[in-house]
Design an enzyme around this catalytic site. Structure first.
Site, PDB file in Angstrom:
ATOM      1  N   TRP B 102       0.808  -1.226   0.000  1.00  0.00           N
ATOM      2  CA  TRP B 102       0.000   0.000   0.000  1.00  0.00           C
ATOM      3  C   TRP B 102       0.833   1.264   0.000  1.00  0.00           C
ATOM      4  O   TRP B 102       0.458   2.264  -0.620  1.00  0.00           O
ATOM      5  CB  TRP B 102      -1.016  -0.034   1.147  1.00  0.00           C
ATOM      6  CG  TRP B 102      -2.040  -1.081   0.865  1.00  0.00           C
ATOM      7  CD1 TRP B 102      -2.153  -2.311   1.446  1.00  0.00           C
ATOM      8  CD2 TRP B 102      -3.053  -1.039  -0.157  1.00  0.00           C
ATOM      9  NE1 TRP B 102      -3.171  -3.028   0.860  1.00  0.00           N
ATOM     10  CE2 TRP B 102      -3.736  -2.282  -0.116  1.00  0.00           C
ATOM     11  CE3 TRP B 102      -3.446  -0.083  -1.088  1.00  0.00           C
ATOM     12  CZ2 TRP B 102      -4.807  -2.576  -0.976  1.00  0.00           C
ATOM     13  CZ3 TRP B 102      -4.502  -0.381  -1.948  1.00  0.00           C
ATOM     14  CH2 TRP B 102      -5.168  -1.605  -1.890  1.00  0.00           C
ATOM     15  N   ASP B 172      -1.420   6.544   6.067  1.00  0.00           N
ATOM     16  CA  ASP B 172      -2.546   5.747   5.572  1.00  0.00           C
ATOM     17  C   ASP B 172      -2.843   4.715   6.651  1.00  0.00           C
ATOM     18  O   ASP B 172      -2.248   3.647   6.701  1.00  0.00           O
ATOM     19  CB  ASP B 172      -2.187   5.058   4.254  1.00  0.00           C
ATOM     20  CG  ASP B 172      -3.235   4.015   3.856  1.00  0.00           C
ATOM     21  OD1 ASP B 172      -4.259   3.894   4.550  1.00  0.00           O
ATOM     22  OD2 ASP B 172      -3.018   3.323   2.834  1.00  0.00           O
ATOM     23  N   LYS B 196     -12.461  -1.458   7.084  1.00  0.00           N
ATOM     24  CA  LYS B 196     -11.690  -2.358   7.942  1.00  0.00           C
ATOM     25  C   LYS B 196     -12.332  -2.334   9.337  1.00  0.00           C
ATOM     26  O   LYS B 196     -13.110  -3.196   9.672  1.00  0.00           O
ATOM     27  CB  LYS B 196     -10.228  -1.922   8.012  1.00  0.00           C
ATOM     28  CG  LYS B 196      -9.604  -1.522   6.681  1.00  0.00           C
ATOM     29  CD  LYS B 196      -9.393  -2.685   5.724  1.00  0.00           C
ATOM     30  CE  LYS B 196      -8.671  -2.225   4.464  1.00  0.00           C
ATOM     31  NZ  LYS B 196      -8.472  -3.290   3.491  1.00  0.00           N
TER      32      LYS B 196
END
Lengths: 361, 361
Positions: B102, B172, B196
């Site tokens: 990511w 992030d 999430k």
């Protein structure tokens, strides 16, 4: 309390059977033992939802094979920038038809990226009609020509598809999407945010001709490139999965109603009943839009005596007719009559309107 | 069927009580007679949902007053472009810590907009640890420094907050958000997609320090400007309303669990149980991540004998342990242990793993 008749302009009423199915499946979707809210967007059962949603849209709208159906986030506003970013190519100007709030908003955003040629402007004179074909000052060299088939706030709807020759025609069809047949092949691109006739907020459908994809550059964010969605079947990143799931149920419902042609007949009947009530009120209720351009989806109307507005809205709520307040820029009332609004809802509204006129006229 | 234990990496398991409330309210939300899916985002009851969601986030994370909490669409990928577009200002380069999939994706997107200075790269050597503070080749002139506190795919989690001096630190935090206390004040900006620990797909939270807002230009789409969201309290355009509604319920649930500190204790217990099972298997199960950097949220593991993977996954499904397949780029298995995964789910998983080893070891 009992379900009311909800005239919201969007997010808007959904078919009750869709909500009941979503309710029944909330903890155990498709026998998987989890909710659709809880699954990976790349898991097989959800990919099937994506594929079926596209297939249903293609079937219901008769989308030609050389058009791609893409799903993304960001609503209409994101399309206001994606359209110029993707369709300008090597050109620097685009044609815009200004007919109300939403086409004005799209043109304002486009001015960040190109020169906007105003083809016609019926917005500045009150947005009470659409321009006729002969009034359009089209530019044969424009990258594309843009219009909004139905202006949600002003209640103005095109009764024809503009002919822009070889210049690709772009439609913000958000509030008329799936309410009537759509001549996809006369457009280069049609987009619609879902939260009117198609599903919940968070999902936007883009129907775009093959040859218009792939002409932006990597100076822009990846997510603003139609090609990214086309190549990844709209699963390049995580979509708003629940919104897609509901949209599929809405399309199945629409198909069961007989499809777009059948729902159009009902939409004509519903809107005709409301306009007849307004026109037959001797001026107690007013709608200023030219008759051929009156929207079937969004019916704005005012009272001769504006001071009665709050009384009208409060009275309507007591009989289960809600979200009738007009947009803040227009005032008065607005009844949105999307596909999922039953005829009984409009009948209840006009009955209330007649009684209100009898007691306050 | 009965509810399973769902180890999906996101969209992921939600608290069952949240789903039950959403189910109960699906046709009649708050006694309004319509679903939350069907209401205008500007109607008073929904504005309350937005305000309460922000207030709960502020309370649970202790967000300082000089930070704004913004809600938008587009997920983490949209932030990969919004961060440089908004934070570069007059500068042309930014610092990136590369620790897995990511952060690599974020850096790749940033290269569209600026020069990326690689501060550290533990991704190219297998993403099995995070760099120590002394390894960071920071640039005091960078517009910002970017890291991913928890790499969802590689299961690598920072055990400290990098010190970047006066350079604003951007995180992030998607997959560790709300799983442990967050030192907001040590960051310039923290973002997290909801799917999430926070809610359904379609919603992203951005927590950003006041002085970092308002430095982009109108050459970019309006929707990519943090200031637009800050000025309009995240209602400039229509948000994914249902996702916000669920997020508020998730935050109320988290508060009832005792908040972030309490859930962190549970998350430590859950992940410790699974790692102990892996480490105690004599190499039958393997996790290659350095112990201090093992993720509490996402536990990737492989079998010594890869040919048993499908048997493992099929066997797990038969006892109600699902979505355990590892990311396609890593292979093997991955168990995501987000806040809503109960300890009983991890206990069931390790019991299955021990039995599987006994019969296949």
């Amino acid at each position: 309390m009992a379900r009311v008749f909800n005239f919201a302009s969007g997010p808007a009423v959904l078919p009750e059977s869709v909500l009941r199915q979503a309710q029944a499946e909330m903890l155990d979707w498709g026998g998987h033992g989890f909710s659709v809210l809880e699954t990976s967007h790349r898991a097989a059962p959800f990919v099937v939802v994506m594929d079926e949603t596209e297939a249903l849209l293609r079937e219901l709208l008769g989308v030609p094979a050389n058009y791609r159906v893409l799903f993304m986030q960001g609503g209409g506003h994101q399309q206001f920038s994606m359209v110029p970013i993707n369709l300008l190519g090597a050109k620097f100007h685009a044609d815009y038809l200004l007919t109300g709030h939403w086409s004005l908003a799209a043109a304002a955003e486009a001015r960040r990226f190109c020169s906007v040629n105003v083809v016609a402007d019926t917005a500045s004179s009150g947005a009470t009609r659409v321009p006729r074909q002969v009034e359009l000052a089209l530019d044969a060299g424009a990258a594309y020509a843009y219009y909004c088939p139905n202006e949600t706030i002003h209640g103005v709807e095109f009764d024809y598809v503009p002919d822009t020759g070889a210049v690709p025609l772009v439609a913000d069809a958000s509030s008329s999407f799936l309410s009537r047949p759509l001549e996809v092949a006369r457009h280069g691109l049609v987009f619609a945010c879902a939260q009117k006739n198609f599903g919940p907020a968070g999902l936007t459908a883009v129907i775009v001709r093959d040859d218009l994809i792939g002409h932006t550059s990597n100076r822009w964010p990846t997510l603003l490139d139609y090609k990214v969605y086309a190549d990844a079947r709209s699963l390049w990143n995580t979509p708003a999965t629940f919104a897609v799931y509901i949209a599929r149920l809405v399309l199945l419902w629409l198909k069961a109603q007989g499809g777009v042609a059948a729902i159009e007949r009902l939409n004509i009947e519903k809107s005709a009943l409301l306009y007849a009530t307004i026109d037959g009120s001797g001026g107690f209720y007013m709608n200023r839009v030219a008759v051929p351009n009156r929207s079937r989806m969004n019916v704005p109307f005012s009272l001769r005596d504006d001071s009665l507005n709050d009384t009208f809205l409060a009275g309507a709520e007591t009989v289960g007719l809600v979200q009738l307040k007009g947009h803040r820029s227009v005032g008065g009332m607005r009844a949105s009559l999307y596909n999922a609004m039953p005829l009984a809802g409009v009948q209840a509204l006009v009955a209330f309107m007649r009684e209100f006129q009898r007691t306050h006229g």
